[in-house]
Design a protein around this motif. Structure first.
Motif, PDB file in Angstrom:
ATOM      1  N   LEU A  61     -39.720   2.744  27.101  1.00 44.81           N
ATOM      2  CA  LEU A  61     -39.848   4.196  27.212  1.00 44.81           C
ATOM      3  C   LEU A  61     -40.769   4.749  26.123  1.00 44.81           C
ATOM      4  O   LEU A  61     -40.806   4.236  25.011  1.00 44.81           O
ATOM      5  CB  LEU A  61     -38.474   4.860  27.100  1.00 44.81           C
ATOM      6  CG  LEU A  61     -37.403   4.406  28.097  1.00 44.81           C
ATOM      7  CD1 LEU A  61     -36.089   5.140  27.829  1.00 44.81           C
ATOM      8  CD2 LEU A  61     -37.849   4.623  29.538  1.00 44.81           C
ATOM      9  N   THR A  82     -43.286   3.426  30.380  1.00 42.18           N
ATOM     10  CA  THR A  82     -43.310   4.805  30.861  1.00 42.18           C
ATOM     11  C   THR A  82     -43.752   5.729  29.740  1.00 42.18           C
ATOM     12  O   THR A  82     -43.485   5.473  28.564  1.00 42.18           O
ATOM     13  CB  THR A  82     -41.933   5.273  31.376  1.00 42.18           C
ATOM     14  OG1 THR A  82     -41.042   5.460  30.259  1.00 42.18           O
ATOM     15  CG2 THR A  82     -41.329   4.272  32.349  1.00 42.18           C
ATOM     16  N   ALA A 114     -37.020   9.002  34.590  1.00 37.27           N
ATOM     17  CA  ALA A 114     -37.385   7.589  34.732  1.00 37.27           C
ATOM     18  C   ALA A 114     -36.477   6.813  35.689  1.00 37.27           C
ATOM     19  O   ALA A 114     -36.968   6.003  36.483  1.00 37.27           O
ATOM     20  CB  ALA A 114     -37.415   6.913  33.362  1.00 37.27           C
TER      21      ALA A 114
END
Length: 273
Positions: A61, A82, A114
């Motif tokens: 992340l 991401t 996400a």
């Protein structure tokens, strides 16, 4: 999207080109032996099957331009990165292709979105270094992490210690003096620095908003999301010169020998039941 988050996204979009140069990212992509995320891998190792990321599904992340995501792939993980910034995601894809890693993928999404954007679960969720300050609320962040994990999966956050972040950062001596808020108050601080930390380029999208999160808030959000904390460490080194008094050490920047001490980074590992 919150206007303040959208403002941050525009700022991070504009940082990308300079960060590719500052991080020497293309040379990193070209070197198949180059790997980062050393501390993260070391902290995670006791909690992984066989002590290795090899063959595990990992989501990284807030991956920015993806150099650490590439490192995870080079350590054997099947990895997805991401990030909120579309420019960062586009650049990360280019760097992964340049590195000869076509199976590494990148998705533009917020942390909260996400789980839906990716549509699957992972063995490991990882986020590290300079990430929490950009999050307005840690509760949906931790809940998204829990949704992304498979049963038995592990989560690692490795970031600047809130105590270090609360220190006065402009002193010309070795004293450690609190000069910024430590406890979260819910509101952001507005910055208009005009430059990225990695270069002197003046940005058009200069304004950013950052939030203070104390350690209790971080731990509480993880626990409230239903995760079980299995490890917590405080670290004496940090990857950048966060204070003028720091000196180079074996693991990054450290306080001088004989000076007052405080933790500079922390790492927390949690597991989904």
């Amino acid at each position: 999207m919150d206007d303040r988050i959208a403002t941050n996204m525009r700022n991070w979009d504009e940082r990308v080109a300079d960060h590719v140069v500052a991080y020497d990212a293309e040379a990193f992509a070209d070197d198949p032996h180059a790997v980062g995320v050393g501390v993260e891998a070391e902290v995670l190792r006791p909690h992984l099957p066989g002590g290795s990321l090899d063959g595990l599904d990992v989501v990284h992340l807030q991956c920015h331009i993806g150099t650490d995501t590439i490192s995870l792939a080079r350590r054997g993980a099947r990895v997805v990165g991401t990030d909120l910034s579309g420019e960062a995601v586009t650049t990360a894809r280019r760097l992964a292709a340049r590195a000869g890693l076509p199976d590494v993928s990148f998705v533009q999404t917020t942390n909260e979105d996400a789980p839906d954007a990716l549509g699957r679960e992972f063995d490991v969720v990882l986020t590290s270094v300079g990430v929490l300050t950009w999050l307005a609320d840690l509760r949906p962040w931790a809940q998204a992490v829990a949704r992304l994990l498979r049963p038995g999966g592990v989560f690692l956050v490795h970031d600047a210690h809130p105590t270090m972040s609360a220190l006065q950062h402009d002193r010309d001596d070795d004293l450690l003096v609190l000069g910024e808020p430590y406890f979260s108050d819910g509101g952001p601080r507005r910055f208009d620095d005009g430059t990225t930390y990695a270069s002197g380029t003046r940005m058009q999208n200069a304004v950013t908003y950052q939030w203070t999160h104390d350690l209790g808030e971080v731990v509480g959000a993880v626990l409230q999301a239903g995760l079980r904390i299995v490890a917590f460490q405080e670290h004496r080194s940090i990857p950048w010169k966060a204070l003028p008094s720091l000196v180079p050490g074996d693991r990054g920047w450290e306080l001088p020998e004989g000076s007052a001490e405080c933790p500079l980074m922390f790492s927390l590992v949690a597991r989904r039941a």
